[in-house]
Design a protein around this motif. Structure first.
Motif, PDB file in Angstrom:
ATOM      1  N   ARG A  73     -17.431   3.575 -11.153  1.00 33.55           N
ATOM      2  CA  ARG A  73     -17.297   4.912 -10.558  1.00 33.55           C
ATOM      3  C   ARG A  73     -16.367   5.786 -11.384  1.00 33.55           C
ATOM      4  O   ARG A  73     -16.687   6.938 -11.695  1.00 33.55           O
ATOM      5  CB  ARG A  73     -16.775   4.804  -9.124  1.00 33.55           C
ATOM      6  CG  ARG A  73     -16.812   6.135  -8.367  1.00 33.55           C
ATOM      7  CD  ARG A  73     -16.056   6.072  -7.053  1.00 33.55           C
ATOM      8  NE  ARG A  73     -14.621   6.007  -7.239  1.00 33.55           N
ATOM      9  CZ  ARG A  73     -13.859   7.039  -7.635  1.00 33.55           C
ATOM     10  NH1 ARG A  73     -14.399   8.201  -7.892  1.00 33.55           N
ATOM     11  NH2 ARG A  73     -12.563   6.899  -7.790  1.00 33.55           N
ATOM     12  N   ALA A 123     -21.854  17.246 -12.848  1.00 29.65           N
ATOM     13  CA  ALA A 123     -21.765  16.804 -11.453  1.00 29.65           C
ATOM     14  C   ALA A 123     -20.317  16.444 -11.157  1.00 29.65           C
ATOM     15  O   ALA A 123     -19.568  16.051 -12.045  1.00 29.65           O
ATOM     16  CB  ALA A 123     -22.669  15.600 -11.238  1.00 29.65           C
ATOM     17  N   GLN A 125     -19.184  15.297  -7.482  1.00 31.54           N
ATOM     18  CA  GLN A 125     -18.982  14.478  -6.287  1.00 31.54           C
ATOM     19  C   GLN A 125     -19.832  13.213  -6.358  1.00 31.54           C
ATOM     20  O   GLN A 125     -21.050  13.277  -6.476  1.00 31.54           O
ATOM     21  CB  GLN A 125     -19.339  15.279  -5.043  1.00 31.54           C
ATOM     22  CG  GLN A 125     -19.049  14.564  -3.764  1.00 31.54           C
ATOM     23  CD  GLN A 125     -19.408  15.441  -2.566  1.00 31.54           C
ATOM     24  OE1 GLN A 125     -19.940  16.531  -2.701  1.00 31.54           O
ATOM     25  NE2 GLN A 125     -19.116  14.938  -1.386  1.00 31.54           N
ATOM     26  N   VAL A 126     -19.177  12.052  -6.260  1.00 29.62           N
ATOM     27  CA  VAL A 126     -19.891  10.775  -6.268  1.00 29.62           C
ATOM     28  C   VAL A 126     -20.484  10.541  -4.886  1.00 29.62           C
ATOM     29  O   VAL A 126     -19.786  10.593  -3.881  1.00 29.62           O
ATOM     30  CB  VAL A 126     -18.955   9.606  -6.648  1.00 29.62           C
ATOM     31  CG1 VAL A 126     -19.677   8.283  -6.565  1.00 29.62           C
ATOM     32  CG2 VAL A 126     -18.385   9.819  -8.035  1.00 29.62           C
ATOM     33  N   ARG A 127     -21.778  10.306  -4.845  1.00 28.35           N
ATOM     34  CA  ARG A 127     -22.464  10.022  -3.574  1.00 28.35           C
ATOM     35  C   ARG A 127     -22.621   8.534  -3.340  1.00 28.35           C
ATOM     36  O   ARG A 127     -22.778   8.102  -2.206  1.00 28.35           O
ATOM     37  CB  ARG A 127     -23.828  10.690  -3.561  1.00 28.35           C
ATOM     38  CG  ARG A 127     -23.756  12.190  -3.530  1.00 28.35           C
ATOM     39  CD  ARG A 127     -25.093  12.841  -3.357  1.00 28.35           C
ATOM     40  NE  ARG A 127     -26.189  11.930  -3.659  1.00 28.35           N
ATOM     41  CZ  ARG A 127     -27.431  12.288  -3.869  1.00 28.35           C
ATOM     42  NH1 ARG A 127     -27.762  13.533  -3.832  1.00 28.35           N
ATOM     43  NH2 ARG A 127     -28.364  11.404  -4.139  1.00 28.35           N
ATOM     44  N   GLY A 128     -22.607   7.753  -4.410  1.00 26.90           N
ATOM     45  CA  GLY A 128     -22.742   6.317  -4.235  1.00 26.90           C
ATOM     46  C   GLY A 128     -22.675   5.592  -5.566  1.00 26.90           C
ATOM     47  O   GLY A 128     -23.020   6.144  -6.609  1.00 26.90           O
ATOM     48  N   THR A 129     -22.198   4.356  -5.517  1.00 25.08           N
ATOM     49  CA  THR A 129     -22.105   3.511  -6.699  1.00 25.08           C
ATOM     50  C   THR A 129     -22.620   2.138  -6.333  1.00 25.08           C
ATOM     51  O   THR A 129     -22.262   1.593  -5.290  1.00 25.08           O
ATOM     52  CB  THR A 129     -20.643   3.399  -7.187  1.00 25.08           C
ATOM     53  OG1 THR A 129     -20.133   4.715  -7.413  1.00 25.08           O
ATOM     54  CG2 THR A 129     -20.538   2.595  -8.467  1.00 25.08           C
ATOM     55  N   ARG A 139     -24.517   7.507  -8.522  1.00 23.86           N
ATOM     56  CA  ARG A 139     -25.219   8.708  -8.062  1.00 23.86           C
ATOM     57  C   ARG A 139     -24.185   9.780  -7.764  1.00 23.86           C
ATOM     58  O   ARG A 139     -23.280   9.572  -6.962  1.00 23.86           O
ATOM     59  CB  ARG A 139     -26.017   8.400  -6.802  1.00 23.86           C
ATOM     60  CG  ARG A 139     -27.232   7.563  -7.055  1.00 23.86           C
ATOM     61  CD  ARG A 139     -28.118   7.499  -5.811  1.00 23.86           C
ATOM     62  NE  ARG A 139     -29.293   6.725  -6.086  1.00 23.86           N
ATOM     63  CZ  ARG A 139     -29.453   5.457  -5.733  1.00 23.86           C
ATOM     64  NH1 ARG A 139     -28.506   4.842  -5.063  1.00 23.86           N
ATOM     65  NH2 ARG A 139     -30.549   4.813  -6.041  1.00 23.86           N
ATOM     66  N   LEU A 140     -24.364  10.913  -8.415  1.00 20.22           N
ATOM     67  CA  LEU A 140     -23.500  12.062  -8.190  1.00 20.22           C
ATOM     68  C   LEU A 140     -24.327  13.162  -7.547  1.00 20.22           C
ATOM     69  O   LEU A 140     -25.539  13.036  -7.415  1.00 20.22           O
ATOM     70  CB  LEU A 140     -22.899  12.529  -9.523  1.00 20.22           C
ATOM     71  CG  LEU A 140     -22.016  11.462 -10.179  1.00 20.22           C
ATOM     72  CD1 LEU A 140     -22.622  11.010 -11.468  1.00 20.22           C
ATOM     73  CD2 LEU A 140     -20.623  11.963 -10.383  1.00 20.22           C
ATOM     74  N   ARG A 141     -23.667  14.223  -7.180  1.00 18.69           N
ATOM     75  CA  ARG A 141     -24.374  15.299  -6.481  1.00 18.69           C
ATOM     76  C   ARG A 141     -25.497  15.902  -7.332  1.00 18.69           C
ATOM     77  O   ARG A 141     -26.576  16.161  -6.836  1.00 18.69           O
ATOM     78  CB  ARG A 141     -23.397  16.383  -6.044  1.00 18.69           C
ATOM     79  CG  ARG A 141     -24.055  17.419  -5.161  1.00 18.69           C
ATOM     80  CD  ARG A 141     -23.100  18.306  -4.464  1.00 18.69           C
ATOM     81  NE  ARG A 141     -21.931  18.597  -5.279  1.00 18.69           N
ATOM     82  CZ  ARG A 141     -21.210  19.684  -5.175  1.00 18.69           C
ATOM     83  NH1 ARG A 141     -21.531  20.577  -4.291  1.00 18.69           N
ATOM     84  NH2 ARG A 141     -20.159  19.870  -5.919  1.00 18.69           N
ATOM     85  N   ASN A 142     -25.262  16.111  -8.631  1.00 12.77           N
ATOM     86  CA  ASN A 142     -26.277  16.742  -9.486  1.00 12.77           C
ATOM     87  C   ASN A 142     -26.783  15.843 -10.605  1.00 12.77           C
ATOM     88  O   ASN A 142     -27.447  16.328 -11.519  1.00 12.77           O
ATOM     89  CB  ASN A 142     -25.712  18.022 -10.117  1.00 12.77           C
ATOM     90  CG  ASN A 142     -25.336  19.048  -9.088  1.00 12.77           C
ATOM     91  OD1 ASN A 142     -25.976  19.141  -8.047  1.00 12.77           O
ATOM     92  ND2 ASN A 142     -24.305  19.819  -9.353  1.00 12.77           N
ATOM     93  N   THR A 144     -27.527  11.425 -11.961  1.00 15.62           N
ATOM     94  CA  THR A 144     -27.505   9.978 -11.749  1.00 15.62           C
ATOM     95  C   THR A 144     -27.257   9.346 -13.099  1.00 15.62           C
ATOM     96  O   THR A 144     -27.909   9.690 -14.088  1.00 15.62           O
ATOM     97  CB  THR A 144     -28.836   9.473 -11.163  1.00 15.62           C
ATOM     98  OG1 THR A 144     -29.041  10.107  -9.897  1.00 15.62           O
ATOM     99  CG2 THR A 144     -28.814   7.975 -10.963  1.00 15.62           C
TER     100      THR A 144
END
Length: 176
Positions: A73, A123, A125-129, A139-142, A144
């Protein structure tokens, strides 16, 4: 008269002599008492705890999943931050060797100017790792990112990746 095993077990205890107990609350083993096959309760609890912790360690990836997850991350965020700051030298340092080489070959320029011309999304904001051994998906907001863990840390293998329905991700920056 000949003594049998049943006679030894059934031999009555001298009532004048009180029964001895061990610290586990059992009578001591000896020639007149059959040997117990169970370990003392304290040892059984310790063994159970060791087995339970071993199983938990195996199921959680030996406890290394959290540090690997955080490392991937942080590398993804650092790459995106370098792009946002237009610090292409730092962004290039975060690319995997094959990705950097492929970028330079495709653009016929050194990594920094080639990366600047790539027009990658920024991008924040991290949405998931997700980590799978030495591979990671951030996965980031804008954007991957796909990363791999090298001896010197996590490196970006592919960026600007978009899911193509049932097909694999399509990435504009990737290594050979």
């Amino acid at each position: 008269m000949e003594e049998t095993d049943l006679d030894v077990i059934a031999t009555p205890r001298d009532p004048a002599r009180p029964a001895r107990r061990t610290r586990y609350g059992r009578q001591p083993e000896g020639p007149d008492r059959p040997r117990s096959r169970l370990a003392p309760p304290r040892r059984r609890r310790a063994t159970t705890a060791v087995v339970a912790l071993s199983v938990a360690a195996v199921l959680s990836g030996c406890g290394a999943a959290a540090p690997r997850l955080e490392g991937a991350r942080q590398a993804g965020v650092a790459f995106e931050q370098a792009l946002a700051d237009a610090d292409y030298a730092r962004a290039c340092a975060l690319l995997a060797p094959q990705t950097r080489q492929q970028l330079e070959e495709n653009r016929e320029k050194p990594c920094g100017p080639a990366l600047q011309g790539q027009e990658l999304p920024v991008a924040d904001q991290v949405r998931g790792t997700q980590v799978y051994g030495r591979q990671a998906l951030v996965r980031l907001r804008n954007d991957t990112l796909f990363l791999s863990q090298f001896d010197d840390g996590w490196k970006v293998v592919a960026a600007d990746c978009a899911l193509q329905g049932e097909q694999p991700y399509r990435c504009s920056l990737k290594g050979g």
